[in-house]
Design a protein around this motif. Structure first.
Motif, PDB file in Angstrom:
ATOM      1  N   VAL A  17      40.789 -64.342 -45.560  1.00 44.38           N
ATOM      2  CA  VAL A  17      40.585 -65.795 -45.530  1.00 44.38           C
ATOM      3  C   VAL A  17      41.877 -66.525 -45.873  1.00 44.38           C
ATOM      4  CG1 VAL A  17      39.360 -67.716 -46.617  1.00 44.38           C
ATOM      5  CG2 VAL A  17      38.122 -65.601 -46.054  1.00 44.38           C
ATOM      6  N   LEU A  18      42.585 -66.020 -46.911  1.00 51.50           N
ATOM      7  CA  LEU A  18      43.850 -66.653 -47.291  1.00 51.50           C
ATOM      8  C   LEU A  18      44.891 -66.529 -46.180  1.00 51.50           C
ATOM      9  CD1 LEU A  18      44.143 -65.514 -51.029  1.00 51.50           C
ATOM     10  CD2 LEU A  18      43.505 -67.776 -50.142  1.00 51.50           C
ATOM     11  N   LEU A  19      44.931 -65.361 -45.515  1.00 47.59           N
ATOM     12  CA  LEU A  19      45.863 -65.165 -44.400  1.00 47.59           C
ATOM     13  C   LEU A  19      45.547 -66.114 -43.256  1.00 47.59           C
ATOM     14  CD1 LEU A  19      48.216 -63.494 -43.304  1.00 47.59           C
ATOM     15  CD2 LEU A  19      46.535 -61.872 -42.394  1.00 47.59           C
ATOM     16  N   LEU A  20      44.260 -66.308 -42.979  1.00 52.49           N
ATOM     17  CA  LEU A  20      43.858 -67.233 -41.928  1.00 52.49           C
ATOM     18  C   LEU A  20      44.263 -68.664 -42.276  1.00 52.49           C
ATOM     19  CD1 LEU A  20      42.377 -67.876 -39.295  1.00 52.49           C
ATOM     20  CD2 LEU A  20      40.243 -67.993 -40.624  1.00 52.49           C
ATOM     21  N   LEU A  21      44.036 -69.051 -43.532  1.00 55.10           N
ATOM     22  CA  LEU A  21      44.425 -70.401 -43.959  1.00 55.10           C
ATOM     23  C   LEU A  21      45.938 -70.596 -43.888  1.00 55.10           C
ATOM     24  CD1 LEU A  21      42.051 -70.864 -47.043  1.00 55.10           C
ATOM     25  CD2 LEU A  21      41.832 -71.900 -44.762  1.00 55.10           C
ATOM     26  N   LEU A  22      46.685 -69.529 -44.272  1.00 59.78           N
ATOM     27  CA  LEU A  22      48.145 -69.608 -44.199  1.00 59.78           C
ATOM     28  C   LEU A  22      48.614 -69.752 -42.754  1.00 59.78           C
ATOM     29  CD1 LEU A  22      50.895 -69.440 -45.609  1.00 59.78           C
ATOM     30  CD2 LEU A  22      50.754 -66.946 -45.403  1.00 59.78           C
ATOM     31  N   ALA A  23      47.984 -69.004 -41.833  1.00 64.87           N
ATOM     32  CA  ALA A  23      48.350 -69.086 -40.418  1.00 64.87           C
ATOM     33  C   ALA A  23      48.070 -70.482 -39.864  1.00 64.87           C
ATOM     34  CB  ALA A  23      47.597 -68.022 -39.624  1.00 64.87           C
ATOM     35  N   ILE A  24      46.932 -71.044 -40.264  1.00 58.21           N
ATOM     36  CA  ILE A  24      46.592 -72.394 -39.808  1.00 58.21           C
ATOM     37  C   ILE A  24      47.596 -73.408 -40.350  1.00 58.21           C
ATOM     38  CG2 ILE A  24      44.868 -74.227 -39.958  1.00 58.21           C
ATOM     39  CD1 ILE A  24      42.721 -72.035 -39.989  1.00 58.21           C
ATOM     40  N   ALA A  25      47.935 -73.278 -41.656  1.00 56.37           N
ATOM     41  CA  ALA A  25      48.894 -74.202 -42.261  1.00 56.37           C
ATOM     42  C   ALA A  25      50.258 -74.070 -41.610  1.00 56.37           C
ATOM     43  CB  ALA A  25      48.984 -73.947 -43.759  1.00 56.37           C
ATOM     44  N   TRP A  26      50.699 -72.800 -41.344  1.00 59.31           N
ATOM     45  CA  TRP A  26      52.003 -72.598 -40.705  1.00 59.31           C
ATOM     46  C   TRP A  26      52.010 -73.164 -39.290  1.00 59.31           C
ATOM     47  CZ3 TRP A  26      56.711 -71.526 -42.239  1.00 59.31           C
ATOM     48  CH2 TRP A  26      57.664 -71.197 -41.269  1.00 59.31           C
TER      49      TRP A  26
END
Length: 350
Positions: free
Chosen positions: A22-31
């Motif tokens: 979930v954190l990786l997905l959120l980071l990808a979205i933010a990036w």
């Protein structure tokens, strides 16, 4: 008999199992959002820069511009690139500029040919197999420009003395503002060409061997392109007391070799002027061409330490350089030591 695990413990263990994803997905979205914001700001910055350049008289045209490079780079691609200021215009082929998102002030470009630069009188045409540049900038401006080209070919027409052509195996060029001489608007230039083929040099020096060239110079009053013709730009440079300081200029062509240092400028008649110190080997043919005859060239060569018999190269031997008297360019004449070289008159460059 086994007992069932409490439901709360199962839910907590599954939560921590999926948390990294979930954190990786959120980071990808933010990036991704950040990259598109940077892309938008890059486009706005380019438009603003082009508008500022237009107000300064330089008209840039980037044909079919696209900005790509997701996720870690910003790539600006122009299918054609043109610039015009005053009477001078330049055009290039496909140009791609790349910068890393985390290092935006270092820009790598790859430029396709052909190149054409003209002021309406003089025209420079160029082609190459591969041309790349590296540009380092800071808030104060350009820090360094480096260029490398494979198989460059250049043709210059319109100078009045016929076409000048040249080619080489590899070209490198490095330019930077001199940090200790900013008041003089001084710029340092280092360049090298391997296996250069220059017909006009073959005719002057003799021999059809390829030439290796190396140059390290400083140009003063190099404070920018004003948009005039080549003649107008040179005249502005002359009036500002611009100088070309040759720290080292060397050329090797077969058994012939020359190394030069000194300083050049333009006189009031627009002719080269200054003084050079020279060390050379195997230049008897050049002296003969300059003096208009083999005999007088050999005589002057012996007087200046260029006796062809004494300096005859041995197989696989490195040329032995001999120091020559200073070469003076003054009032349109060439003088080496006490001798004025006959049959040579320096013509105005413009």
């Amino acid at each position: 008999m086994d007992q069932a695990a409490p439901t709360g413990n199962v839910r907590r263990s599954r939560f921590w199992l999926y948390t990294p994803f979930v954190l990786l997905l959120l980071l990808a979205i933010a990036w991704s959002i950040a990259w598109f914001v940077i892309r938008s700001r890059t486009a706005e910055a380019l438009d603003g820069w082009i508008a500022a350049e237009a107000r300064s008289g330089r008209q840039w045209t980037c044909g079919d511009r696209t900005i790509v490079g997701y996720p870690f780079r910003i790539e600006v691609i122009c299918k054609t690139l043109d610039v015009k200021r005053g009477a001078v215009s330049a055009s290039f082929g496909r140009t791609e500029a790349v910068a890393q998102v985390y290092q935006p002030r270092r820009i790598i470009t790859e430029v396709a040919g052909p190149l054409r630069v003209t002021d309406g009188t003089v025209t420079v045409d160029g082609t190459w197999d591969l041309l790349q540049t590296s540009i380092h900038v800071s808030q104060s401006g350009l820090q360094r420009l480096s260029l490398a080209a494979n198989a460059p070919k250049v043709t210059i027409t319109g100078l009045g003395g016929g076409e000048i052509a040249g080619s080489g195996k590899h070209l490198e060029l490095h330019v930077r503002p001199n940090p200790s001489r900013r008041a003089e608007f001084a710029g340092d230039v280092a360049a090298s060409v391997t296996e250069a083929r220059i017909p006009i040099l073959d005719a002057l020096v003799g021999g059809a061997e390829a030439t290796n060239l190396n140059m390290d110079v400083t140009v003063t009053q190099a404070d920018g392109f004003k948009g005039g013709t080549i003649a107008e730009e040179l005249e502005l440079w002359r009036k500002a007391n611009g100088k070309l300081e040759i720290l080292m200029l060397s050329a090797t062509k077969g058994s012939r070799q020359i190394e030069t240092k000194g300083e050049l400028r333009l006189d009031e008649q627009h002719r080269p002027a200054g003084q050079l110190t020279i060390a050379a080997a195997g230049l008897d043919g050049l002296l003969g061409n300059l003096t208009g005859g083999r005999a007088s060239g050999n005589l002057l060569g012996m007087l200046l330490g260029q006796n062809p018999r004494a300096n005859a190269p041995q197989p696989n031997a490195k040329p032995q350089l001999a120091s020559l008297p200073p070469l003076r360019l003054d009032n349109g004449f060439l003088a080496m030591g006490p001798f004025v070289i006959p049959n040579v008159r320096l013509q105005p460059l413009y």
